[in-house]
Write a protein that holds these residues in place. Structure first.
Motif, PDB file in Angstrom:
ATOM      1  N   VAL A  35       0.647  -1.096   0.055  1.00  0.00           N
ATOM      2  CA  VAL A  35      -0.120   0.060   0.084  1.00  0.00           C
ATOM      3  C   VAL A  35       0.971   1.178  -0.078  1.00  0.00           C
ATOM      4  N   ASP A  36       1.980   1.272   0.786  1.00  0.00           N
ATOM      5  CA  ASP A  36       2.921   2.445   0.788  1.00  0.00           C
ATOM      6  C   ASP A  36       3.164   3.036  -0.658  1.00  0.00           C
ATOM      7  N   GLU A  38       2.172   1.889  -3.631  1.00  0.00           N
ATOM      8  CA  GLU A  38       0.736   2.088  -4.437  1.00  0.00           C
ATOM      9  C   GLU A  38       0.414   3.511  -4.217  1.00  0.00           C
ATOM     10  N   PHE A  39       0.470   3.933  -2.812  1.00  0.00           N
ATOM     11  CA  PHE A  39      -0.155   5.307  -2.558  1.00  0.00           C
ATOM     12  C   PHE A  39       0.647   6.426  -3.226  1.00  0.00           C
ATOM     13  N   SER A 113      -4.525   4.199  -0.869  1.00  0.00           N
ATOM     14  CA  SER A 113      -3.307   3.910  -1.873  1.00  0.00           C
ATOM     15  C   SER A 113      -3.984   3.578  -3.129  1.00  0.00           C
ATOM     16  N   ASN A 114      -5.233   3.079  -3.471  1.00  0.00           N
ATOM     17  CA  ASN A 114      -5.411   2.643  -4.989  1.00  0.00           C
ATOM     18  C   ASN A 114      -5.869   3.884  -5.593  1.00  0.00           C
ATOM     19  N   GLY A 116      -4.448   7.204  -4.501  1.00  0.00           N
ATOM     20  CA  GLY A 116      -3.486   8.321  -4.264  1.00  0.00           C
ATOM     21  C   GLY A 116      -4.341   9.451  -3.517  1.00  0.00           C
ATOM     22  N   THR A 143       2.237   6.996   8.909  1.00  0.00           N
ATOM     23  CA  THR A 143       2.178   5.600   7.897  1.00  0.00           C
ATOM     24  C   THR A 143       1.251   4.816   8.182  1.00  0.00           C
ATOM     25  N   LEU A 146      -2.171   4.469   6.197  1.00  0.00           N
ATOM     26  CA  LEU A 146      -2.309   4.038   4.983  1.00  0.00           C
ATOM     27  C   LEU A 146      -3.063   2.882   4.933  1.00  0.00           C
ATOM     28  N   LYS A 148      -5.901   0.416   1.736  1.00  0.00           N
ATOM     29  CA  LYS A 148      -5.987   0.287   0.467  1.00  0.00           C
ATOM     30  C   LYS A 148      -7.240   0.918  -0.110  1.00  0.00           C
TER      31      LYS A 148
END
Length: 201
Positions: A35-36, A38-39, A113-114, A116, A143, A146, A148
């Motif tokens: 996730v990190d 992706e974000f 994350s998906n 931003g 953090t 974060l 999904k």
């Protein structure tokens, strides 16, 4: 198998490999991006500016650098969060709730994350719309925030607040005024946004 293919010069025909170069069957699902990562990818693609902070000292240093870079050192700041005001009371900033302030300083609910996007609510915005607030934003997040999807964020807000749900829940997802508008960001208000992400895991 990979070794033999390299040895005999057989070309790669679209095989999927993991980060160690091990072959994964073509019918196996691709490994999920953390996730990190992706974000960060989606946030930057949306035009956001991102600064990772290992600790509180680094966060203050990066905050000072943003102020210097934009010549905001002695500016008015729209900030309704008392804890954040206390964290930066050593600066020359004037904290108030003036909508004509130089920038908006706040925390957030979650980082999605998906897409931003940054999920916020009345806990940050009060009863104001994003379009009412200054163009420039500095958002402080951790953090551990974060996640999904926006659905996951809404579930977590629901659990955390029980019956006293915040109102005005929305996402900030367009960070570039010049970005071409499409269906997904239609009607959103672009913000010049800096994200200070503090490591807390």
């Amino acid at each position: 198998m990979n070794f033999l293919k390299r040895l005999f010069g057989i070309e790669n025909t679209g095989e999927v490999t993991d980060e160690n170069g091990n072959e994964i069957g073509k019918f196996m699902p691709k490994p999920e991006t953390p996730v990190d990562e992706e974000f960060m990818h989606n946030f930057k693609k949306n035009g956001g500016k991102f600064l990772y902070c290992e600790n509180e000292n680094e966060l203050r240093l990066n905050f000072s650098e943003i102020l210097k870079e934009n010549e905001w050192d002695h500016s008015e700041v729209y900030c309704s969060n008392e804890s954040i005001r206390q964290d930066f009371k050593h600066t020359h900033l004037t904290f108030n709730k003036n909508l004509n302030a130089c920038f908006f300083l706040s925390n957030c609910e979650f980082l999605i994350s998906n897409t931003g996007a940054i999920l916020v609510s009345s806990s940050q915005l009060g009863d104001k719309k994003l379009s009412d607030l200054p163009l420039n934003f500095i958002v402080i997040a951790k953090t551990s925030q974060l996640i999904k999807t926006i659905g996951e964020g809404l579930q977590k807000i629901n659990k955390r607040h029980d019956r006293n749900l915040p109102t005005n829940i929305t996402t900030i997802k367009t960070f570039d005024e010049n970005k071409d508008s499409d269906f997904m960001n239609y009607g959103s208000t672009p913000k010049n946004l800096y994200l200070l992400l503090l490591e807390d895991l």
